[in-house]
Design a protein around this motif. Structure first.
Motif, PDB file in Angstrom:
ATOM      1  N   UNK A 260       1.671  53.894  -2.882  1.00 23.74           N
ATOM      2  CA  UNK A 260       1.433  54.341  -1.498  1.00 23.74           C
ATOM      3  C   UNK A 260       2.349  53.522  -0.177  1.00 23.74           C
ATOM      4  N   UNK A 261       2.926  54.205   0.605  1.00 28.13           N
ATOM      5  CA  UNK A 261       3.552  53.496   1.514  1.00 28.13           C
ATOM      6  C   UNK A 261       2.848  53.385   2.877  1.00 28.13           C
ATOM      7  N   UNK A 262       2.352  52.275   2.981  1.00 30.17           N
ATOM      8  CA  UNK A 262       1.092  51.760   4.276  1.00 30.17           C
ATOM      9  C   UNK A 262       1.702  52.162   5.274  1.00 30.17           C
ATOM     10  N   UNK A 263       3.015  52.281   5.732  1.00 32.17           N
ATOM     11  CA  UNK A 263       3.356  52.605   7.005  1.00 32.17           C
ATOM     12  C   UNK A 263       2.736  54.207   7.408  1.00 32.17           C
ATOM     13  N   UNK A 264       2.928  54.930   6.241  1.00 30.40           N
ATOM     14  CA  UNK A 264       2.124  56.364   6.515  1.00 30.40           C
ATOM     15  C   UNK A 264       0.808  56.654   6.283  1.00 30.40           C
ATOM     16  N   UNK A 265       0.215  55.779   5.080  1.00 30.90           N
ATOM     17  CA  UNK A 265      -0.921  55.870   4.888  1.00 30.90           C
ATOM     18  C   UNK A 265      -1.912  55.332   5.944  1.00 30.90           C
ATOM     19  N   UNK A 266      -1.686  54.006   6.151  1.00 31.66           N
ATOM     20  CA  UNK A 266      -2.651  53.292   7.052  1.00 31.66           C
ATOM     21  C   UNK A 266      -2.171  53.367   8.580  1.00 31.66           C
ATOM     22  N   UNK A 267      -0.630  53.507   9.001  1.00 29.07           N
ATOM     23  CA  UNK A 267      -0.150  53.618  10.248  1.00 29.07           C
ATOM     24  C   UNK A 267      -0.971  54.620  11.062  1.00 29.07           C
ATOM     25  N   UNK A 268      -1.182  55.942  10.483  1.00 27.89           N
ATOM     26  CA  UNK A 268      -1.610  56.984  11.213  1.00 27.89           C
ATOM     27  C   UNK A 268      -2.973  56.573  11.849  1.00 27.89           C
ATOM     28  N   UNK A 269      -3.741  55.777  11.383  1.00 30.81           N
ATOM     29  CA  UNK A 269      -5.061  55.474  11.849  1.00 30.81           C
ATOM     30  C   UNK A 269      -4.691  54.561  13.110  1.00 30.81           C
ATOM     31  N   UNK A 270      -3.904  53.624  12.801  1.00 31.43           N
ATOM     32  CA  UNK A 270      -3.394  52.791  14.329  1.00 31.43           C
ATOM     33  C   UNK A 270      -2.807  53.788  15.148  1.00 31.43           C
ATOM     34  N   UNK A 271      -2.194  54.802  15.006  1.00 38.02           N
ATOM     35  CA  UNK A 271      -1.673  55.751  15.606  1.00 38.02           C
ATOM     36  C   UNK A 271      -2.820  56.538  16.659  1.00 38.02           C
ATOM     37  N   UNK A 272      -3.655  57.156  15.957  1.00 42.48           N
ATOM     38  CA  UNK A 272      -4.838  57.844  16.432  1.00 42.48           C
ATOM     39  C   UNK A 272      -5.700  57.000  17.112  1.00 42.48           C
ATOM     40  N   UNK A 273      -5.907  55.530  16.885  1.00 44.40           N
ATOM     41  CA  UNK A 273      -6.824  54.857  17.740  1.00 44.40           C
ATOM     42  C   UNK A 273      -5.776  54.289  19.162  1.00 44.40           C
ATOM     43  N   UNK A 274      -4.586  54.176  18.941  1.00 40.02           N
ATOM     44  CA  UNK A 274      -3.706  53.736  20.074  1.00 40.02           C
ATOM     45  C   UNK A 274      -3.855  55.151  21.080  1.00 40.02           C
ATOM     46  N   UNK A 275      -3.783  56.324  20.657  1.00 37.77           N
ATOM     47  CA  UNK A 275      -3.520  57.345  21.307  1.00 37.77           C
ATOM     48  C   UNK A 275      -4.975  57.810  22.004  1.00 37.77           C
ATOM     49  N   UNK A 276      -6.102  57.360  21.192  1.00 36.17           N
ATOM     50  CA  UNK A 276      -7.426  57.713  21.814  1.00 36.17           C
ATOM     51  C   UNK A 276      -7.937  56.566  22.779  1.00 36.17           C
ATOM     52  N   UNK A 277      -7.257  55.334  22.739  1.00 39.15           N
ATOM     53  CA  UNK A 277      -7.299  54.615  23.833  1.00 39.15           C
ATOM     54  C   UNK A 277      -6.893  54.943  25.156  1.00 39.15           C
ATOM     55  N   UNK A 278      -5.290  55.610  24.987  1.00 43.73           N
ATOM     56  CA  UNK A 278      -4.863  56.084  26.254  1.00 43.73           C
ATOM     57  C   UNK A 278      -5.443  57.262  26.762  1.00 43.73           C
TER      58      UNK A 278
END
Length: 466
Positions: free
Chosen positions: A154-172
């Motif tokens: 797995x390439x973690x930028x894609x597999x794990x990064x998507x959760x960071x993106x969702x959390x960041x957008x969720x906060x905003x």
């Protein structure tokens, strides 16, 4: 029924306040933002971004979210994808988070600004960025860490990064705990990306940051619209959940939430001084140390032996330089470029630099060997043999740009200016720099997006070959 890990994480995120972040962490976050924007503006001229824009028929305005470095305005989800591709295109973006957190989180958050519907101040913007880095990295740690998760392919930028993106957008977007739980659950449907690209130097890797940014933003927006996601996705025994599917027998789901807020994960991230895979940087520093300390000229070098972990040799031990992507993932090429050109920047990755006859000469001097006793995350050991038979061994534990050996602020700013000014001009790059370095005092962040547009309506095109 006990609370799910995703709900626990969402609740903890909702309790975070900007004042919880130390001043040093806030300052480092601003440097990472500036660095990512420089990498992305330069990347907007890349063949990968050009292919995305033209291949998807994005050559005209269809929204109100800027595509950085161009005159285009697209809808927020598409802009987040394109900007994520640009940020990762030249392999200049930061590492050590989800892996490439900046190229995922920043395109998501800046795109989400157009979906908020009200001014967002710099403190809230920074908070969302920091949470994005935090969550993306914590998912990776709970998956067993970088080597374990990526070692599965797995390439973690894609597999794990998507959760960071969702959390960041969720906060905003101001999601509450149930909504943010759903956003994380929905993001799992967008997790993906493998290391298959390493086999032939294809450009697929550059898509992973963009897809994670887009997927995370979509997940947050859908959760805000009351679409529900699986709350149990992070629970260890959840059949079909993230860890049971993407990290079988390698992780500890409890790491997702343990000691939350005690050690902010952005602090462990690196800023790249070189335009190659982070796994090559220690060797670049090591050869520089040997040459400098022993007062050697490149022509004094007769052979270089590199001892690497099996994981590292699989990731960046190859010698192919047929494409930019190949060369960026090649430790031998990084050493050859350092010997031939004295540096490893974007200029050393273009086709004419890679195909210089002397590069083949240097590559023939370099031999890599997998050491079964080295841990997966060990830095490589280089041994330089000179023409008169002397031998020097060096290993750099903390390469330049790492948290323990950071680039000076002035060097990060100079890197940004060099990358950004060539696309948007010096006056605008200076304005971006000043805005970002004073982010926590900005009453509204929306104008940053306008500064990232190309001054002319034309879309910059790259004539460089990959």
């Amino acid at each position: 029924m006990s609370e799910s890990l995703a709900t626990d994480l969402a609740r903890k995120i909702g309790q975070v306040r900007f004042s919880d972040f130390p001043i040093a962490t806030i300052h480092k976050a601003k440097l990472h933002i500036l660095d990512t924007l420089g990498a992305a503006l330069a990347g907007s001229t890349s063949p990968e971004t050009s292919a995305v824009i033209h291949g998807l028929g994005l050559g005209r305005d269809t929204g109100d979210t800027p595509v950085w470095g161009t005159g285009l305005m697209l809808n927020s989800r598409t802009a987040s994808f394109v900007n994520g591709v640009s940020a990762h295109a030249f392999e200049l973006d930061d590492s050590g988070g989800c892996d490439h957190s900046g190229a995922v989180v920043l395109p998501t958050v800046l795109a989400a600004l157009t979906d908020v519907g009200a001014p967002v101040d710099g403190a809230r913007f920074l908070e969302s960025i920091l949470i994005g880095y935090e969550v993306g990295r914590r998912v990776l740690e709970a998956s067993g860490g970088y080597e374990a998760h990526n070692g599965l392919g797995w390439h973690s930028t894609g597999t794990c990064g998507v959760f960071g993106a969702a959390a960041a957008a969720g906060v905003l977007l101001g999601l509450d705990t149930p909504q943010l739980t759903s956003a994380l659950g929905l993001a799992c449907s967008y997790a993906g990306g493998t290391w298959a690209f390493i086999q032939d130097g294809s450009q697929a890797k550059k898509l992973h940051a963009g897809r994670a940014a887009e997927g995370g933003l979509i997940a947050a927006k859908l959760a805000r619209a009351s679409l529900t996601g699986p709350a149990a996705l992070f629970d260890a025994q959840c059949w079909g959940g993230f860890f049971s599917t993407f990290a079988r027998h390698t992780g500890d789901a409890g790491l997702l939430v343990s000691d939350f807020g005690q050690n902010w994960r952005l602090n462990r991230c690196s800023i790249k001084p070189y335009a190659t895979c982070r796994g090559t940087h220690s060797a670049i520093d090591a050869i520089g140390l040997v040459l400098g300390r022993e007062e050697l000229m490149p022509e004094d070098v007769a052979a270089i032996e590199v001892r690497m972990s099996a994981f590292q040799i699989g990731m960046c031990g190859g010698k192919s330089v047929s494409s930019r992507a190949d060369a960026q993932m090649s430790l031998p090429y990084a050493l050859a470029a350092r010997l031939q050109y004295g540096q490893v920047t974007l200029a050393e990755l273009v086709e004419t630099a890679r195909m210089h006859p002397q590069i083949a000469h240097w590559l023939s001097f370099i031999r890599t060997e997998a050491d079964p006793d080295m841990s997966d995350d060990a830095e490589p050991v280089i041994a330089v043999t000179t023409g008169d038979g002397r031998r020097f061994v060096e290993m750099v534990e903390q390469p330049l740009g790492s948290p323990a050996n950071p680039m000076a602020d002035e060097a990060v700013i100079a890197k940004f200016t060099g990358l950004a000014s060539g696309v948007v001009g010096l006056e605008r790059s200076d304005a971006i720099r000043d805005f970002v370095l004073n982010l926590e005092r900005q009453p509204a962040v929306h104008c940053l997006s306008a500064l990232l547009r190309h001054p002319s309506p034309a879309i910059p095109m790259s004539g460089a070959k990959a």
